[in-house]
Scaffold this active site. Structure first.
Site, PDB file in Angstrom:
ATOM      1  N   ARG A 112       0.784  -1.168   0.037  1.00 18.77           N
ATOM      2  CA  ARG A 112       0.095   0.279  -0.112  1.00 18.77           C
ATOM      3  C   ARG A 112       0.788   1.295  -0.156  1.00 18.77           C
ATOM      4  O   ARG A 112       1.908   1.171   0.387  1.00 18.77           O
ATOM      5  CB  ARG A 112      -1.040   0.006   1.254  1.00 18.77           C
ATOM      6  CG  ARG A 112      -0.266   0.355   2.711  1.00 18.77           C
ATOM      7  CD  ARG A 112       0.056   1.681   3.066  1.00 18.77           C
ATOM      8  NE  ARG A 112       0.177   1.641   4.478  1.00 18.77           N
ATOM      9  CZ  ARG A 112       1.025   2.473   5.221  1.00 18.77           C
ATOM     10  NH1 ARG A 112       1.428   3.464   4.378  1.00 18.77           N
ATOM     11  NH2 ARG A 112       1.221   2.380   6.512  1.00 18.77           N
ATOM     12  N   GLU A 211      -6.628   7.501   7.319  1.00 22.09           N
ATOM     13  CA  GLU A 211      -5.705   8.369   7.849  1.00 22.09           C
ATOM     14  C   GLU A 211      -5.022   9.274   6.886  1.00 22.09           C
ATOM     15  O   GLU A 211      -4.492  10.469   7.199  1.00 22.09           O
ATOM     16  CB  GLU A 211      -4.177   7.501   8.498  1.00 22.09           C
ATOM     17  CG  GLU A 211      -3.342   8.432   9.105  1.00 22.09           C
ATOM     18  CD  GLU A 211      -2.130   7.310   9.702  1.00 22.09           C
ATOM     19  OE1 GLU A 211      -2.688   6.360  10.055  1.00 22.09           O
ATOM     20  OE2 GLU A 211      -1.066   7.778   9.710  1.00 22.09           O
ATOM     21  N   ARG A 215      -5.442   5.437   0.451  1.00 15.40           N
ATOM     22  CA  ARG A 215      -4.473   4.418   0.727  1.00 15.40           C
ATOM     23  C   ARG A 215      -4.912   3.462  -0.353  1.00 15.40           C
ATOM     24  O   ARG A 215      -6.085   2.970  -0.634  1.00 15.40           O
ATOM     25  CB  ARG A 215      -4.678   3.568   2.058  1.00 15.40           C
ATOM     26  CG  ARG A 215      -4.213   4.455   3.433  1.00 15.40           C
ATOM     27  CD  ARG A 215      -2.839   4.374   3.260  1.00 15.40           C
ATOM     28  NE  ARG A 215      -2.370   5.309   4.302  1.00 15.40           N
ATOM     29  CZ  ARG A 215      -2.013   5.075   5.639  1.00 15.40           C
ATOM     30  NH1 ARG A 215      -2.186   3.706   6.100  1.00 15.40           N
ATOM     31  NH2 ARG A 215      -1.518   5.804   6.789  1.00 15.40           N
ATOM     32  N   CYS A 257       0.855  11.393   8.850  1.00 18.07           N
ATOM     33  CA  CYS A 257       1.850  10.941   9.972  1.00 18.07           C
ATOM     34  C   CYS A 257       3.297  10.943   9.414  1.00 18.07           C
ATOM     35  O   CYS A 257       3.374  10.423   8.228  1.00 18.07           O
ATOM     36  CB  CYS A 257       1.579   9.428  10.446  1.00 18.07           C
ATOM     37  SG  CYS A 257       2.890   9.000  11.586  1.00 18.07           S
ATOM     38  N   THR A 259       5.740   9.320   9.810  1.00 14.97           N
ATOM     39  CA  THR A 259       6.367   8.074   9.733  1.00 14.97           C
ATOM     40  C   THR A 259       6.232   7.505   8.344  1.00 14.97           C
ATOM     41  O   THR A 259       6.852   6.757   7.835  1.00 14.97           O
ATOM     42  CB  THR A 259       5.820   7.042  10.682  1.00 14.97           C
ATOM     43  OG1 THR A 259       4.492   6.798  10.468  1.00 14.97           O
ATOM     44  CG2 THR A 259       6.017   7.306  12.028  1.00 14.97           C
ATOM     45  N   ARG A 266       4.171   0.704   2.468  1.00 19.81           N
ATOM     46  CA  ARG A 266       4.017  -0.466   3.214  1.00 19.81           C
ATOM     47  C   ARG A 266       4.011  -1.701   2.774  1.00 19.81           C
ATOM     48  O   ARG A 266       2.725  -1.967   1.952  1.00 19.81           O
ATOM     49  CB  ARG A 266       3.427  -0.397   4.610  1.00 19.81           C
ATOM     50  CG  ARG A 266       3.793  -1.505   5.626  1.00 19.81           C
ATOM     51  CD  ARG A 266       3.118  -1.188   7.005  1.00 19.81           C
ATOM     52  NE  ARG A 266       1.746  -1.814   7.069  1.00 19.81           N
ATOM     53  CZ  ARG A 266       1.809  -3.310   7.451  1.00 19.81           C
ATOM     54  NH1 ARG A 266       2.648  -3.822   7.805  1.00 19.81           N
ATOM     55  NH2 ARG A 266       0.641  -3.839   7.511  1.00 19.81           N
ATOM     56  N   ARG A 295       4.812  -6.749  12.799  1.00 19.22           N
ATOM     57  CA  ARG A 295       3.516  -6.671  13.380  1.00 19.22           C
ATOM     58  C   ARG A 295       2.638  -7.913  13.373  1.00 19.22           C
ATOM     59  O   ARG A 295       2.508  -8.921  13.061  1.00 19.22           O
ATOM     60  CB  ARG A 295       2.644  -5.679  12.300  1.00 19.22           C
ATOM     61  CG  ARG A 295       3.151  -4.353  12.155  1.00 19.22           C
ATOM     62  CD  ARG A 295       2.317  -3.284  11.429  1.00 19.22           C
ATOM     63  NE  ARG A 295       2.822  -1.868  11.072  1.00 19.22           N
ATOM     64  CZ  ARG A 295       2.184  -0.835  10.687  1.00 19.22           C
ATOM     65  NH1 ARG A 295       1.056  -1.126  10.258  1.00 19.22           N
ATOM     66  NH2 ARG A 295       2.826   0.277  10.324  1.00 19.22           N
ATOM     67  N   GLU A 300      -2.230  -2.324  12.554  1.00 17.06           N
ATOM     68  CA  GLU A 300      -1.185  -1.923  13.611  1.00 17.06           C
ATOM     69  C   GLU A 300      -1.564  -2.072  14.895  1.00 17.06           C
ATOM     70  O   GLU A 300      -2.691  -2.051  15.300  1.00 17.06           O
ATOM     71  CB  GLU A 300      -1.019  -0.247  13.283  1.00 17.06           C
ATOM     72  CG  GLU A 300       0.014   0.486  13.997  1.00 17.06           C
ATOM     73  CD  GLU A 300       0.199   1.851  13.351  1.00 17.06           C
ATOM     74  OE1 GLU A 300      -0.791   2.528  13.160  1.00 17.06           O
ATOM     75  OE2 GLU A 300       1.174   2.358  13.821  1.00 17.06           O
TER      76      GLU A 300
HETATM   77  P1  ADP Z   1      -1.406  -0.049   6.867  1.00 20.72           P
HETATM   78  O1  ADP Z   1      -1.170   0.859   7.594  1.00 20.72           O
HETATM   79  O2  ADP Z   1      -0.453  -0.349   5.993  1.00 20.72           O
HETATM   80  O3  ADP Z   1      -2.914   0.133   6.321  1.00 20.72           O
HETATM   81  P2  ADP Z   1      -2.334  -2.134   8.968  1.00 20.72           P
HETATM   82  O4  ADP Z   1      -1.350  -2.760   9.720  1.00 20.72           O
HETATM   83  O5  ADP Z   1      -3.265  -0.975   9.657  1.00 20.72           O
HETATM   84  O6  ADP Z   1      -1.620  -1.555   7.794  1.00 20.72           O
HETATM   85  O7  ADP Z   1      -3.236  -3.102   8.246  1.00 20.72           O
HETATM   86  C1  ADP Z   1      -4.486  -2.869   7.556  1.00 20.72           C
HETATM   87  C2  ADP Z   1      -5.178  -4.052   7.375  1.00 20.72           C
HETATM   88  O8  ADP Z   1      -4.370  -4.799   6.129  1.00 20.72           O
HETATM   89  C3  ADP Z   1      -5.157  -4.986   8.372  1.00 20.72           C
HETATM   90  O9  ADP Z   1      -6.621  -5.749   8.381  1.00 20.72           O
HETATM   91  C4  ADP Z   1      -4.222  -6.026   8.100  1.00 20.72           C
HETATM   92  O10 ADP Z   1      -4.419  -7.484   8.572  1.00 20.72           O
HETATM   93  C5  ADP Z   1      -4.268  -6.072   6.550  1.00 20.72           C
HETATM   94  N1  ADP Z   1      -3.042  -6.493   6.207  1.00 20.72           N
HETATM   95  C6  ADP Z   1      -1.736  -6.086   6.014  1.00 20.72           C
HETATM   96  N2  ADP Z   1      -0.872  -6.545   5.482  1.00 20.72           N
HETATM   97  C7  ADP Z   1      -1.573  -7.605   4.867  1.00 20.72           C
HETATM   98  C8  ADP Z   1      -0.983  -8.922   4.207  1.00 20.72           C
HETATM   99  N3  ADP Z   1       0.183  -9.179   3.772  1.00 20.72           N
HETATM  100  N4  ADP Z   1      -1.933  -9.625   3.662  1.00 20.72           N
HETATM  101  C9  ADP Z   1      -3.338  -9.558   4.040  1.00 20.72           C
HETATM  102  N5  ADP Z   1      -3.855  -8.677   4.997  1.00 20.72           N
HETATM  103  C10 ADP Z   1      -2.977  -7.525   5.184  1.00 20.72           C
HETATM  104  N1  DAR Z   2       0.425   5.929  17.519  1.00 17.64           N
HETATM  105  C1  DAR Z   2       1.174   6.835  16.920  1.00 17.64           C
HETATM  106  C2  DAR Z   2       1.187   6.154  15.343  1.00 17.64           C
HETATM  107  C3  DAR Z   2       2.488   6.650  14.526  1.00 17.64           C
HETATM  108  C4  DAR Z   2       2.792   5.507  13.336  1.00 17.64           C
HETATM  109  N2  DAR Z   2       1.358   4.787  12.881  1.00 17.64           N
HETATM  110  C5  DAR Z   2       0.566   5.608  12.027  1.00 17.64           C
HETATM  111  N3  DAR Z   2       0.820   6.790  11.436  1.00 17.64           N
HETATM  112  N4  DAR Z   2      -0.510   4.919  11.685  1.00 17.64           N
HETATM  113  C6  DAR Z   2       2.453   7.094  17.355  1.00 17.64           C
HETATM  114  O1  DAR Z   2       2.861   8.455  17.365  1.00 17.64           O
HETATM  115  O2  DAR Z   2       3.194   6.174  17.975  1.00 17.64           O
END
Ligand code: ADP
Ligand code: DAR
Length: 343
Positions: A112, A211, A215, A257, A259, A266, A295, A300
């Site tokens: 993404r 966010e 995305r 953010c 980051t 990602r 993760r 997250e």
């Molecule tokens: P991001 O910030 O990259 O959107 P998150 O960690 O918030 O990521 O994940 C968003 C959603 O995407 C969650 O439901 C997570 O389980 C899913 N996800 C992330 N990576 C994968 C993957 N490789 N395969 C399937 N689902 C994924």
């Molecule tokens: N909890 C926030 C998230 C930082 C990175 N993750 C994002 N942007 N979704 C922190 O300041 O730790």
């Protein structure tokens, strides 16, 4: 503005770099959209357990409040104020070999990027009418796509609870913003102006106004990382032809953010690594060596389940999109080799 004493026990980069001197310099500044220091730091004040603690309200605040953002960006990304960001979305530049040709480890792959529209505030600062306007612009563009990227936009407002929960359970849809995002003002007017576009195969998806304004996601079962990257690269190019993104040659693609600045990419796999899960010291050592992050599998701050982990690139700024994906490929290759050794 809330009392800065809320930061006294915090370990966030906000607490480290909002010194008295920086506070005095920035406390009366505003961006042309009227955003102030208190808007940017509220999440870190209300959530002292933040790692970072700041969210940008518009592109200009990265400049107006640079005395706070620059040291945070330099420490998190190892990226200096004099450096320029470069982009490369060409999947043919990958040093590609499927790290799991027999499909023994990798369950699914997802890559993404976050993007925001040029000349609009970011989610933490945007007004309801502006957010509704971005939702309309983005969804109209996506609904015009045909072929593999053809699909439909589903507004979050009015979506049935069971449909929403199923899409979240299947890892396609976002959950409502966590407390960090809420404190930043990113959940205001929830759920209006938010939604998800996906193609009929659910391999190309776009979150609108979670966010970031967009995305853009490519995902599928298995470990054909190059195919996932190729689909994403095509989609980004098509969207960008219709909707200019907020970008500058220092910070790259501008995000809520810090980051996510730069590529805002990602690239992750959900991967079965039970042996390494029983030896987290070794797991983390390999992850650190290859700049990958471990993760849980529900987003997250979630936990792993059944020895399955979400492994993704950590570097986003000062590296190209090809390097982000390469970091993940190289990290996953090394982790699979170690997992086999531990058998
Ligand atoms: P991001 O910030 O990259 O959107 P998150 O960690 O918030 O990521 O994940 C968003 C959603 O995407 C969650 O439901 C997570 O389980 C899913 N996800 C992330 N990576 C994968 C993957 N490789 N395969 C399937 N689902 C994924
Ligand atoms: N909890 C926030 C998230 C930082 C990175 N993750 C994002 N942007 N979704 C922190 O300041 O730790």
């Amino acid at each position: 503005m809330k009392n800065l004493n809320l930061l006294k026990d915090s370990k966030s980069l906000l607490s480290k770099y909002l010194t008295k001197k920086v506070f005095e310099e920035l406390k009366n500044r505003t961006t042309k959209d009227g955003f102030k220091l208190e808007n940017i730091i509220n999440s870190g004040l209300e959530n002292p357990d933040s790692g970072i603690g700041v969210y940008a309200t518009d592109e200009e605040c990265y400049k107006i409040f640079a005395s706070l953002f620059d040291p945070i960006i330099e420490e998190y990304h190892g990226f200096k104020t004099t450096q320029k960001h470069k982009s490369n979305l060409n999947p043919d530049d990958l040093k590609w070999q499927n790290p799991d040709p027999k499909g023994e480890f990798i369950i699914s792959t997802r890559i993404r990027v976050g993007r925001n529209l040029k000349n609009f505030p970011l989610g933490a600062g945007i007004s309801k009418s502006q957010r509704d306007e971005t939702e309309q612009k983005i969804s109209e563009t996506l609904n015009s796509f045909e072929g593999e990227l053809g699909g439909k936009y589903y507004p979050l407002e009015g979506m049935g609870e069971s449909d929403k929960n199923l899409l979240i359970k299947e890892h396609f849809l976002f959950k409502e913003g966590d407390r960090f995002l809420k404190s930043a003002g990113l959940n205001r007017d929830w759920a209006t102006g938010r939604g998800i576009f996906h193609n009929y195969q659910k391999t190309f998806l776009v979150w609108i106004n979670e966010e970031d304004a967009l995305r853009i996601i490519s995902m599928q079962k298995g470990g054909d990382i190059k195919e996932v990257f190729s689909r994403l690269s095509t989609a980004i190019t098509k969207i960008q032809a219709k909707l200019p993104f907020a970008y500058n040659d220092h910070l790259g693609y501008i995000t809520s953010c810090p980051t996510n600045l730069g590529t805002a990419m990602r690239a992750s796999v959900h991967i079965r690594l039970p042996n390494l899960g029983a030896d987290m010291k070794t797991f983390q050592q390999i992850a650190d060596k290859y700049y990958v992050q471990i993760r849980g599998i529900h987003g997250e701050h979630s936990k792993s389940e059944g020895g399955i982990y979400d492994i993704s690139n950590k570097r986003r700024l000062g590296v190209t999109e090809v390097q982000c994906v390469q970091d993940m490929i190289d990290g996953v290759t090394a982790l699979i080799a170690k997992e086999k050794d531990l058998n």
